[in-house]
Motif scaffolding. Structure first.
Motif, PDB file in Angstrom:
ATOM      1  N   ASN A  67      36.677  66.725  75.400  1.00 36.16           N
ATOM      2  CA  ASN A  67      37.696  66.816  76.447  1.00 36.16           C
ATOM      3  C   ASN A  67      38.339  68.197  76.408  1.00 36.16           C
ATOM      4  OD1 ASN A  67      37.188  63.981  75.914  1.00 36.16           O
ATOM      5  ND2 ASN A  67      38.852  63.579  77.333  1.00 36.16           N
ATOM      6  N   ALA A  68      38.275  68.894  77.520  1.00 37.91           N
ATOM      7  CA  ALA A  68      38.818  70.251  77.603  1.00 37.91           C
ATOM      8  C   ALA A  68      40.281  70.158  78.053  1.00 37.91           C
ATOM      9  CB  ALA A  68      37.995  71.098  78.554  1.00 37.91           C
ATOM     10  N   VAL A  69      41.154  69.713  77.168  1.00 44.90           N
ATOM     11  CA  VAL A  69      42.551  69.450  77.532  1.00 44.90           C
ATOM     12  C   VAL A  69      43.306  70.704  77.950  1.00 44.90           C
ATOM     13  CG1 VAL A  69      42.712  67.322  76.189  1.00 44.90           C
ATOM     14  CG2 VAL A  69      43.256  69.500  75.102  1.00 44.90           C
ATOM     15  N   GLN A  70      42.782  71.875  77.588  1.00 48.78           N
ATOM     16  CA  GLN A  70      43.394  73.137  78.019  1.00 48.78           C
ATOM     17  C   GLN A  70      42.435  73.939  78.898  1.00 48.78           C
ATOM     18  OE1 GLN A  70      44.711  75.150  74.461  1.00 48.78           O
ATOM     19  NE2 GLN A  70      46.307  73.639  74.073  1.00 48.78           N
ATOM     20  N   GLY A  71      41.482  73.246  79.520  1.00 50.01           N
ATOM     21  CA  GLY A  71      40.492  73.948  80.329  1.00 50.01           C
ATOM     22  C   GLY A  71      39.530  74.712  79.448  1.00 50.01           C
ATOM     23  N   GLY A  72      38.993  75.783  79.966  1.00 49.45           N
ATOM     24  CA  GLY A  72      38.099  76.612  79.172  1.00 49.45           C
ATOM     25  C   GLY A  72      36.653  76.491  79.587  1.00 49.45           C
ATOM     26  N   VAL A  73      35.768  76.912  78.678  1.00 54.45           N
ATOM     27  CA  VAL A  73      34.340  76.938  78.928  1.00 54.45           C
ATOM     28  C   VAL A  73      33.647  75.966  77.991  1.00 54.45           C
ATOM     29  CG1 VAL A  73      32.256  78.369  78.898  1.00 54.45           C
ATOM     30  CG2 VAL A  73      34.414  79.335  79.683  1.00 54.45           C
ATOM     31  N   CYS A  74      32.843  75.088  78.567  1.00 56.59           N
ATOM     32  CA  CYS A  74      32.047  74.152  77.796  1.00 56.59           C
ATOM     33  C   CYS A  74      30.702  74.798  77.493  1.00 56.59           C
ATOM     34  CB  CYS A  74      31.857  72.856  78.586  1.00 56.59           C
ATOM     35  SG  CYS A  74      30.736  71.699  77.792  1.00 56.59           S
ATOM     36  N   PHE A  75      30.335  74.825  76.226  1.00 52.85           N
ATOM     37  CA  PHE A  75      29.034  75.327  75.794  1.00 52.85           C
ATOM     38  C   PHE A  75      28.116  74.123  75.617  1.00 52.85           C
ATOM     39  CE2 PHE A  75      29.891  79.695  73.767  1.00 52.85           C
ATOM     40  CZ  PHE A  75      31.045  79.893  74.484  1.00 52.85           C
ATOM     41  N   ASP A  76      27.265  73.841  76.599  1.00 52.52           N
ATOM     42  CA  ASP A  76      26.300  72.743  76.493  1.00 52.52           C
ATOM     43  C   ASP A  76      25.096  73.285  75.735  1.00 52.52           C
ATOM     44  OD1 ASP A  76      24.119  70.964  76.882  1.00 52.52           O
ATOM     45  OD2 ASP A  76      25.029  70.213  78.734  1.00 52.52           O
ATOM     46  N   LEU A  77      24.887  72.788  74.520  1.00 54.21           N
ATOM     47  CA  LEU A  77      23.868  73.331  73.631  1.00 54.21           C
ATOM     48  C   LEU A  77      22.537  72.589  73.716  1.00 54.21           C
ATOM     49  CD1 LEU A  77      26.313  73.868  70.659  1.00 54.21           C
ATOM     50  CD2 LEU A  77      25.528  75.574  72.311  1.00 54.21           C
ATOM     51  N   SER A  78      22.378  71.733  74.722  1.00 53.48           N
ATOM     52  CA  SER A  78      21.179  70.899  74.825  1.00 53.48           C
ATOM     53  C   SER A  78      19.887  71.691  75.023  1.00 53.48           C
ATOM     54  CB  SER A  78      21.337  69.879  75.949  1.00 53.48           C
ATOM     55  OG  SER A  78      21.469  70.516  77.196  1.00 53.48           O
ATOM     56  N   ARG A  79      19.961  72.883  75.548  1.00 58.53           N
ATOM     57  CA  ARG A  79      18.755  73.689  75.774  1.00 58.53           C
ATOM     58  C   ARG A  79      18.317  74.456  74.527  1.00 58.53           C
ATOM     59  NH1 ARG A  79      20.148  75.920  81.839  1.00 58.53           N
ATOM     60  NH2 ARG A  79      20.310  73.856  82.804  1.00 58.53           N
ATOM     61  N   MET A  80      19.148  74.413  73.489  1.00 55.96           N
ATOM     62  CA  MET A  80      18.779  75.026  72.214  1.00 55.96           C
ATOM     63  C   MET A  80      18.208  73.901  71.355  1.00 55.96           C
ATOM     64  SD  MET A  80      21.977  77.618  71.577  1.00 55.96           S
ATOM     65  CE  MET A  80      21.276  78.254  70.062  1.00 55.96           C
ATOM     66  N   ASP A  81      16.931  73.578  71.593  1.00 53.68           N
ATOM     67  CA  ASP A  81      16.362  72.361  71.025  1.00 53.68           C
ATOM     68  C   ASP A  81      15.108  72.602  70.184  1.00 53.68           C
ATOM     69  OD1 ASP A  81      14.705  73.078  73.102  1.00 53.68           O
ATOM     70  OD2 ASP A  81      14.685  71.099  74.037  1.00 53.68           O
ATOM     71  N   ALA A  82      15.055  73.747  69.534  1.00 49.92           N
ATOM     72  CA  ALA A  82      13.891  74.062  68.697  1.00 49.92           C
ATOM     73  C   ALA A  82      14.075  73.530  67.274  1.00 49.92           C
ATOM     74  CB  ALA A  82      13.663  75.572  68.649  1.00 49.92           C
ATOM     75  N   ILE A  83      12.982  73.062  66.717  1.00 47.40           N
ATOM     76  CA  ILE A  83      12.936  72.731  65.292  1.00 47.40           C
ATOM     77  C   ILE A  83      12.334  73.953  64.633  1.00 47.40           C
ATOM     78  CG2 ILE A  83      11.929  71.205  63.556  1.00 47.40           C
ATOM     79  CD1 ILE A  83      11.960  69.021  65.832  1.00 47.40           C
ATOM     80  N   THR A  84      13.142  74.660  63.859  1.00 52.02           N
ATOM     81  CA  THR A  84      12.754  75.989  63.408  1.00 52.02           C
ATOM     82  C   THR A  84      12.056  76.031  62.052  1.00 52.02           C
ATOM     83  OG1 THR A  84      14.975  76.355  62.527  1.00 52.02           O
ATOM     84  CG2 THR A  84      14.545  77.112  64.781  1.00 52.02           C
ATOM     85  N   GLU A  85      12.297  75.018  61.219  1.00 52.74           N
ATOM     86  CA  GLU A  85      11.669  75.036  59.898  1.00 52.74           C
ATOM     87  C   GLU A  85      11.620  73.622  59.349  1.00 52.74           C
ATOM     88  OE1 GLU A  85      12.402  77.073  55.494  1.00 52.74           O
ATOM     89  OE2 GLU A  85      13.474  77.837  57.237  1.00 52.74           O
ATOM     90  N   LEU A  86      10.507  73.264  58.727  1.00 50.23           N
ATOM     91  CA  LEU A  86      10.348  71.963  58.082  1.00 50.23           C
ATOM     92  C   LEU A  86       9.729  72.189  56.720  1.00 50.23           C
ATOM     93  CD1 LEU A  86      10.251  68.855  57.950  1.00 50.23           C
ATOM     94  CD2 LEU A  86       8.075  68.978  59.201  1.00 50.23           C
ATOM     95  N   SER A  87      10.400  71.703  55.693  1.00 41.14           N
ATOM     96  CA  SER A  87       9.873  71.798  54.337  1.00 41.14           C
ATOM     97  C   SER A  87       9.713  70.383  53.792  1.00 41.14           C
ATOM     98  CB  SER A  87      10.818  72.601  53.441  1.00 41.14           C
ATOM     99  OG  SER A  87      10.356  72.554  52.099  1.00 41.14           O
ATOM    100  N   LEU A  88       8.469  69.941  53.740  1.00 35.13           N
ATOM    101  CA  LEU A  88       8.192  68.599  53.222  1.00 35.13           C
ATOM    102  C   LEU A  88       8.476  68.514  51.721  1.00 35.13           C
ATOM    103  CD1 LEU A  88       4.846  67.859  55.118  1.00 35.13           C
ATOM    104  CD2 LEU A  88       7.166  67.105  55.704  1.00 35.13           C
ATOM    105  N   GLU A  89       8.324  69.636  51.025  1.00 37.02           N
ATOM    106  CA  GLU A  89       8.515  69.650  49.575  1.00 37.02           C
ATOM    107  C   GLU A  89       9.957  69.335  49.173  1.00 37.02           C
ATOM    108  OE1 GLU A  89       7.137  72.454  51.212  1.00 37.02           O
ATOM    109  OE2 GLU A  89       5.157  71.555  50.970  1.00 37.02           O
ATOM    110  N   ASP A  90      10.926  69.861  49.921  1.00 35.85           N
ATOM    111  CA  ASP A  90      12.329  69.606  49.556  1.00 35.85           C
ATOM    112  C   ASP A  90      13.067  68.761  50.596  1.00 35.85           C
ATOM    113  OD1 ASP A  90      12.742  71.448  51.549  1.00 35.85           O
ATOM    114  OD2 ASP A  90      13.632  72.974  50.265  1.00 35.85           O
ATOM    115  N   PHE A  91      12.305  68.103  51.473  1.00 37.95           N
ATOM    116  CA  PHE A  91      12.876  67.164  52.447  1.00 37.95           C
ATOM    117  C   PHE A  91      13.967  67.803  53.310  1.00 37.95           C
ATOM    118  CE2 PHE A  91      11.635  64.690  48.676  1.00 37.95           C
ATOM    119  CZ  PHE A  91      10.638  63.913  49.228  1.00 37.95           C
ATOM    120  N   SER A  92      13.742  69.016  53.756  1.00 36.71           N
ATOM    121  CA  SER A  92      14.747  69.683  54.588  1.00 36.71           C
ATOM    122  C   SER A  92      14.127  70.157  55.896  1.00 36.71           C
ATOM    123  CB  SER A  92      15.391  70.855  53.843  1.00 36.71           C
ATOM    124  OG  SER A  92      14.456  71.887  53.643  1.00 36.71           O
ATOM    125  N   VAL A  93      14.987  70.237  56.884  1.00 43.17           N
ATOM    126  CA  VAL A  93      14.557  70.709  58.196  1.00 43.17           C
ATOM    127  C   VAL A  93      15.694  71.519  58.804  1.00 43.17           C
ATOM    128  CG1 VAL A  93      15.294  68.587  59.381  1.00 43.17           C
ATOM    129  CG2 VAL A  93      13.542  70.000  60.414  1.00 43.17           C
TER     130      VAL A  93
END
Length: 122
Positions: A67-93
């Protein structure tokens, strides 16, 4: 430009509430950055102009955080949807902020790993 910025009432209202009980408080504009550099430039501009910034993921929160109770700019981050790194060895992504749980689990299918609801990453 136009496909990455909107001041349309319907778009602003869509981004001015989540699943909480709070009334809609739309931002003045919605932007869809697609790279970290764009987020940095937008944030620097908002900071210089003292314009509130409101991050938006999927709008499913329960706290009224979008909720933008003071107005402003909403940054919709839905288009930044890349999976950049996956390490199966240490269970991290490493993912960009627009990656959903469903998209991540689709990517992980076949690895023996999955990302359950309620998991908090660091």
């Amino acid at each position: 430009g136009a496909p990455n910025v909107s001041t349309a009432t319907a778009v602003r209202e869509q981004h001015g509430h989540d699943e909480s009980m709070h009334a809609c408080a739309p931002p003045d504009a919605v932007v869809w950055p697609q790279a970290v550099g764009q987020v940095q430039e937008l944030a620097a501009l908002c900071h210089r102009c003292r314009v509130p910034m409101v991050p938006f993921g999927t709008g499913t929160g329960l706290e009224g955080g979008v909720n933008a109770v003071q107005g402003g700019v909403c940054f919709d981050l839905s288009r930044m949807d890349a999976i950049t790194e996956l390490s199966l060895e240490d269970f991290s992504v490493s993912v960009e902020p627009g990656v959903t749980r469903k998209a991540l689990n689709k990517h992980l299918r076949g690895t023996g790993l999955w990302f359950p609801v309620g998991t908090v990453g660091i």
